[in-house]
Scaffold this motif. Structure first.
Motif, PDB file in Angstrom:
ATOM      1  N   TRP A 123      47.811  38.016  29.961  1.00 19.36           N
ATOM      2  CA  TRP A 123      46.589  37.348  30.421  1.00 19.36           C
ATOM      3  C   TRP A 123      45.508  38.388  30.673  1.00 19.36           C
ATOM      4  N   ARG A 124      44.289  37.925  30.697  1.00 19.82           N
ATOM      5  CA  ARG A 124      43.162  38.828  30.987  1.00 19.82           C
ATOM      6  C   ARG A 124      41.970  37.989  31.448  1.00 19.82           C
ATOM      7  N   GLY A 125      41.208  38.531  32.361  1.00 25.11           N
ATOM      8  CA  GLY A 125      39.950  37.907  32.797  1.00 25.11           C
ATOM      9  C   GLY A 125      38.828  38.905  32.630  1.00 25.11           C
ATOM     10  N   SER A 126      37.677  38.459  32.195  1.00 19.31           N
ATOM     11  CA  SER A 126      36.561  39.372  31.931  1.00 19.31           C
ATOM     12  C   SER A 126      35.260  38.773  32.429  1.00 19.31           C
ATOM     13  N   ALA A 127      34.392  39.638  32.919  1.00 22.36           N
ATOM     14  CA  ALA A 127      33.048  39.215  33.323  1.00 22.36           C
ATOM     15  C   ALA A 127      32.063  40.256  32.819  1.00 22.36           C
ATOM     16  N   ALA A 128      31.023  39.822  32.171  1.00 24.59           N
ATOM     17  CA  ALA A 128      30.052  40.761  31.603  1.00 24.59           C
ATOM     18  C   ALA A 128      28.636  40.336  31.967  1.00 24.59           C
ATOM     19  N   LEU A 129      27.823  41.329  32.234  1.00 29.43           N
ATOM     20  CA  LEU A 129      26.399  41.110  32.491  1.00 29.43           C
ATOM     21  C   LEU A 129      25.630  41.887  31.428  1.00 29.43           C
ATOM     22  N   THR A 130      24.811  41.186  30.675  1.00 30.15           N
ATOM     23  CA  THR A 130      24.086  41.826  29.574  1.00 30.15           C
ATOM     24  C   THR A 130      22.595  41.789  29.846  1.00 30.15           C
ATOM     25  N   PHE A 131      21.956  42.928  29.680  1.00 31.80           N
ATOM     26  CA  PHE A 131      20.500  43.031  29.784  1.00 31.80           C
ATOM     27  C   PHE A 131      19.956  43.311  28.393  1.00 31.80           C
ATOM     28  N   LEU A 132      18.991  42.505  27.990  1.00 33.19           N
ATOM     29  CA  LEU A 132      18.410  42.660  26.654  1.00 33.19           C
ATOM     30  C   LEU A 132      16.951  43.092  26.783  1.00 33.19           C
ATOM     31  N   PRO A 133      16.662  44.398  26.719  1.00 30.11           N
ATOM     32  CA  PRO A 133      15.257  44.835  26.818  1.00 30.11           C
ATOM     33  C   PRO A 133      14.386  44.130  25.776  1.00 30.11           C
ATOM     34  N   THR A 134      14.903  44.024  24.562  1.00 25.12           N
ATOM     35  CA  THR A 134      14.256  43.233  23.511  1.00 25.12           C
ATOM     36  C   THR A 134      15.370  42.557  22.720  1.00 25.12           C
ATOM     37  N   HIS A 135      14.967  41.908  21.659  1.00 21.91           N
ATOM     38  CA  HIS A 135      15.948  41.250  20.806  1.00 21.91           C
ATOM     39  C   HIS A 135      16.807  42.273  20.066  1.00 21.91           C
ATOM     40  N   PHE A 136      16.433  43.534  20.107  1.00 17.64           N
ATOM     41  CA  PHE A 136      17.072  44.538  19.263  1.00 17.64           C
ATOM     42  C   PHE A 136      17.875  45.577  20.042  1.00 17.64           C
ATOM     43  N   SER A 137      17.998  45.397  21.339  1.00 20.53           N
ATOM     44  CA  SER A 137      18.798  46.337  22.131  1.00 20.53           C
ATOM     45  C   SER A 137      19.482  45.585  23.269  1.00 20.53           C
ATOM     46  N   LYS A 138      20.645  46.116  23.667  1.00 21.07           N
ATOM     47  CA  LYS A 138      21.432  45.481  24.729  1.00 21.07           C
ATOM     48  C   LYS A 138      22.075  46.553  25.585  1.00 21.07           C
ATOM     49  N   LEU A 139      22.148  46.279  26.875  1.00 18.10           N
ATOM     50  CA  LEU A 139      22.948  47.089  27.803  1.00 18.10           C
ATOM     51  C   LEU A 139      23.908  46.116  28.466  1.00 18.10           C
ATOM     52  N   ARG A 140      25.192  46.473  28.479  1.00 17.59           N
ATOM     53  CA  ARG A 140      26.176  45.502  28.974  1.00 17.59           C
ATOM     54  C   ARG A 140      27.143  46.202  29.912  1.00 17.59           C
ATOM     55  N   LEU A 141      27.416  45.566  31.031  1.00 20.09           N
ATOM     56  CA  LEU A 141      28.414  46.068  31.975  1.00 20.09           C
ATOM     57  C   LEU A 141      29.511  45.022  32.073  1.00 20.09           C
ATOM     58  N   GLN A 142      30.752  45.457  31.893  1.00 24.16           N
ATOM     59  CA  GLN A 142      31.847  44.478  31.870  1.00 24.16           C
ATOM     60  C   GLN A 142      33.009  44.925  32.742  1.00 24.16           C
ATOM     61  N   LEU A 143      33.576  43.960  33.406  1.00 24.84           N
ATOM     62  CA  LEU A 143      34.775  44.182  34.216  1.00 24.84           C
ATOM     63  C   LEU A 143      35.912  43.376  33.600  1.00 24.84           C
ATOM     64  N   ASP A 144      37.075  44.034  33.401  1.00 21.03           N
ATOM     65  CA  ASP A 144      38.251  43.345  32.864  1.00 21.03           C
ATOM     66  C   ASP A 144      39.426  43.561  33.802  1.00 21.03           C
ATOM     67  N   ALA A 145      40.282  42.547  33.894  1.00 24.59           N
ATOM     68  CA  ALA A 145      41.549  42.693  34.600  1.00 24.59           C
ATOM     69  C   ALA A 145      42.600  41.973  33.777  1.00 24.59           C
ATOM     70  N   GLY A 146      43.761  42.583  33.614  1.00 26.87           N
ATOM     71  CA  GLY A 146      44.759  41.924  32.783  1.00 26.87           C
ATOM     72  C   GLY A 146      46.154  42.455  33.017  1.00 26.87           C
ATOM     73  N   HIS A 147      47.113  41.752  32.430  1.00 29.04           N
ATOM     74  CA  HIS A 147      48.515  42.113  32.574  1.00 29.04           C
ATOM     75  C   HIS A 147      49.264  41.588  31.343  1.00 29.04           C
ATOM     76  N   ALA A 148      50.378  42.249  31.016  1.00 28.56           N
ATOM     77  CA  ALA A 148      51.171  41.813  29.868  1.00 28.56           C
ATOM     78  C   ALA A 148      52.646  41.947  30.201  1.00 28.56           C
ATOM     79  N   GLN A 149      53.471  41.175  29.496  1.00 31.23           N
ATOM     80  CA  GLN A 149      54.899  41.030  29.777  1.00 31.23           C
ATOM     81  C   GLN A 149      55.634  42.357  29.877  1.00 31.23           C
ATOM     82  N   GLU A 150      55.377  43.243  28.950  1.00 31.10           N
ATOM     83  CA  GLU A 150      56.173  44.469  28.890  1.00 31.10           C
ATOM     84  C   GLU A 150      55.596  45.591  29.748  1.00 31.10           C
ATOM     85  N   LEU A 151      54.521  45.307  30.511  1.00 36.59           N
ATOM     86  CA  LEU A 151      53.903  46.349  31.327  1.00 36.59           C
ATOM     87  C   LEU A 151      54.360  46.229  32.779  1.00 36.59           C
TER      88      LEU A 151
END
Lengths: 414, 298
Positions: free
Chosen positions: A363-391
């Motif tokens: 499983w995994r959960g993600s949250a991202a905040l994206t800032f678009l100065p214009t239509h041609f550039s993006k800055l994105r900050l993302q947080l992820d948390a997750g886990h898997a069977q064999e870990l």
């Protein structure tokens, strides 16, 4: 005289003669006009549509743009991330995405597209960062009966996520389901596709695709094996292709609401045993609200659901696993986008020989905040948390992404 | 099963029946309004963009593919304004007639007098359009040129309707002459008036009406206004007698309202397209409303 100069003069002379030749030919034809051809031309001219009615007609100003060029529309799109993870490699970020601390060059896409002639269009997407072809295909433009064909190297038309390139994602990483059921990058291969836009009053599209499974043709698939895994190691017959089918429909509810539904299926060779099979099924829902009639139109909220179900033959057994994700994207204004995604994978039955890729839970959960100065550039900050069977435990990750696009950026599908 | 087949047959028959008219699909609502006026009952005209919507950012809805696949004529704005969404729809339309170069394809920018054509286009200049400023539909004169081109296409695609199209064209031309005269007379007392724009959308109307632009709230095309830029602009326009700030319905009004107050001007949210607000169903309605807002009676 230096030989290069001599060659240069001959080249210039030849070029001039070549350019002048058509003009000379045209003059010769007009001076020695064939009477029969002249009569036919006059008859054609007489049968031509009547000129527009008198009035203040203006001649089209066809030369008012400097864009008259036959070059393909091209763009370069760069994606770079800076990541920090509590456990390196535990989040299973998938292709293009970083899962270790530090900087990652996610991609440098070179896209080009152009009409070939009135009948075909050509599209290219080359991944410069990893030196591989992502897509290069032609599309027919003028088949009758609502038909359209594509041929070349392309992403499989399965679900919503697989056809999308990195720069159209709203999160920095692909979904877990995409990585497990499609491919670390894309389920893609060399092949052909035929689609039919049905004559129904609303949008219903039926599509079938066949992809060559030779590893040598850069066939990429997580669920399916290359033809080299069969007993003969060669493409012996139609059963060795990967076959896909998709049915999709779109229903607008007024101007503000849109509902896009799709069902996909793929049938091919198992990656776990020679001449064993895999059946993969998918369903996707995309619901979007964008109030066009109430003030600034940059506000939009979209809900995406994608679900996969897979039956894989393995030696002496059959494994069924499934998974998917739910994602919400909220464009709060022209410059800010918030994206949330929750996803889960699990096995349903059968003993998996490789739980990481087949049947294991994750499983995994993600949250991202994206800032678009214009239509041609993006800055994105993302947080992820997750886990898997064999870990051994859950992992967290923070990613900062920068994306810039230069050139004539093409249009994106809905 | 029989009910399903009958239903499908009925739906297909309805679709065929509707094809009797010339189907005109336009990106801009103004073009659809013109086509409907010139084509009358012989034409079924529909726009993909809503008048209240920013034409730069339109969703490429699959339902548009269906409309384009069945269109006899596509009329588009051109100059790159629809490049973010229309090409993908056209590729999937499976309709050779409405592809560039097809008999049912009309790029209206090819018949207008384009302003602000950059010598060199660079995105450092903002979201500039290499072919020039695409907002020519704010000028009655440029829309008249587009109407002429649409008329030509209707005559070409439906020669049987020539008599009706020509009669309608004469009425359109006469109405244009009368209305533009009335609009010009109403705006004449304001000749030379300096105006601040939100986006560089109004230069065609400004040129047509004899007004002038004193600057734009957007520091560069497509870049939202910042407090710093607007403060500088406020200083620059002081003493110029700015009386009006113009913007489209789809841009936010917060900063422009403050700017207007501080510069002693009125903020006018003008309809740049047919359908921008209630009751604006034709180009005559649109320009009537614009003129009414710019030069109110009394």
């Amino acid at each position: 005289m230096h030989p290069a100069h001599t060659h240069g003069r001959w080249l210039a002379l030849t070029t001039c003669l070549t350019l002048l030749a058509p003009a000379g030919r045209a003059q010769a034809v007009s001076q020695e006009e064939d009477p029969e051809l002249a009569a036919a031309a006059a008859a054609d001219a007489a049968a031509a549509p009547a000129p527009p009615p008198p009035g203040s007609w203006l001649a089209p100003l066809v030369a008012n743009t400097p864009l008259a060029s036959l070059n393909p529309d091209m763009s370069l799109i760069l994606d770079v991330t800076l990541g920090w993870f509590t456990r390196a490699g535990h989040l299973r970020q998938g292709g293009h995405a970083a899962d270790e601390n530090g900087f990652t060059l996610q991609g440098l896409e070179w896209t080009a597209s152009a009409s070939v002639d009135p009948y075909f269009r050509f599209d290219l997407n080359f991944q410069i960062a990893h030196l591989h072809l992502e897509e290069a295909y032609l599309t027919t433009l003028a088949l009758p009966g609502g038909l359209q064909a594509r041929a070349g190297y392309m992403n499989a038309a399965f679900g919503r996520e697989n056809p999308k390139h990195l720069h159209t994602w709203h999160l920095v990483n692909p979904s877990l389901a995409h990585t497990r059921f499609m491919s670390a990058e894309h389920l893609s291969g060399l092949g052909a596709e035929v689609s039919w836009l049905t004559p129904l009053p609303w949008y219903v599209l039926l599509l079938v695709q066949a992809l060559d499974t030779h590893g040598a043709t850069a066939f990429r698939a997580a669920s399916f094996g290359a033809v080299e895994l069969t007993d003969s190691g060669e493409l012996d017959g139609p059963e060795d292709f990967l076959y896909l089918a998709r049915l999709e429909t779109f229903v607008p509810f007024g101007d503000d609401w849109s509902l896009y539904l799709g069902g996909s299926a793929a049938f091919g060779q198992s990656a776990y045993a020679p001449d064993n099979r895999v059946d993969l099924w998918g369903a996707d829902v995309y619901l979007k609200w964008r109030p066009l009639g109430s003030g600034p139109d940059s506000l939009a909220v979209a809900l995406t659901l994608e679900y996969f179900l897979r039956d894989t033959q393995v030696p002496g057994d059959s494994v069924r696993d499934h998974g998917g994700y739910v994602q919400v994207d909220a464009q709060v204004d022209k410059r800010w986008l918030v994206s949330l995604r929750a996803e889960n994978l699990d096995g349903l039955w059968g003993a998996s020989p490789d739980p990481t890729r087949l049947g294991g839970w994750q499983w995994r959960g993600s949250a991202a905040l994206t800032f678009l100065p214009t239509h041609f550039s993006k800055l994105r900050l993302q947080l992820d948390a997750g886990h898997a069977q064999e870990l051994t435990g859950a992992a967290w990750g923070f990613t900062l992404q920068v994306e810039v696009s230069a050139g004539s950026h093409g249009a994106h599908a809905f | 099963m029989r009910i399903l087949v009958s239903t499908l047959a009925l739906l297909l028959a309805l679709g065929q029946a509707a094809q009797a008219k010339l189907r005109v699909v336009t990106t801009l609502p103004d073009f659809a309004a013109i086509a409907a006026e010139l084509g009358g009952e012989r034409v079924e005209a529909e726009a993909l963009i809503r008048g209240s919507q920013d034409p730069h950012f339109v969703d490429a809805k699959p339902s548009f593919i269906l409309k384009l696949s069945r269109a006899d004529l596509l009329v588009r704005i051109g100059l790159g304004l629809e490049d973010g969404w229309l090409p993908v729809l056209l590729t999937q339309a499976r309709n050779a007639d409405v592809q560039p170069g097809g008999r049912g394809y009309l790029d209206a920018s090819q018949v207008v007098r384009v302003l602000e054509v950059p010598v060199k286009a660079d995105r450092a200049m903002g979201d500039v359009h290499g072919g020039g400023n695409p907002h020519y539909f704010t000028s009655p004169e440029e829309l008249f040129r587009v109407a002429q081109a649409i008329e030509r296409k209707l005559l070409e695609l439906d020669p049987d309707g020539a008599e009706e199209f020509q009669a309608r064209w004469r009425a359109f031309e006469e109405r244009f002459r009368q209305r533009t005269g009335a609009w010009r007379r109403r705006l004449a007392p304001l000749q030379g008036m300096p105006v601040v724009e939100y986006h560089r959308s109004w230069i065609y109307f400004l040129e047509w009406s004899g007004f002038r632009s004193a600057g734009a709230l957007e520091p560069k095309p497509g870049v939202p206004p910042s407090a710093g830029h607007v403060t500088r602009l406020l200083r620059e326009v002081q003493g110029q007698g700015i009386r009006q700030v113009w913007q489209e319905v789809y841009h936010p009004t917060g900063l422009s309202r403050v700017f207007a107050e501080k510069s002693g001007a009125r903020l006018l949210v003008l309809p740049s397209m047919v359908g921008a607000s209630e009751g604006l169903d034709t180009i005559w309605d649109k320009f009537d409303r614009m003129v009414e807002l710019i030069a109110p009676p009394g």
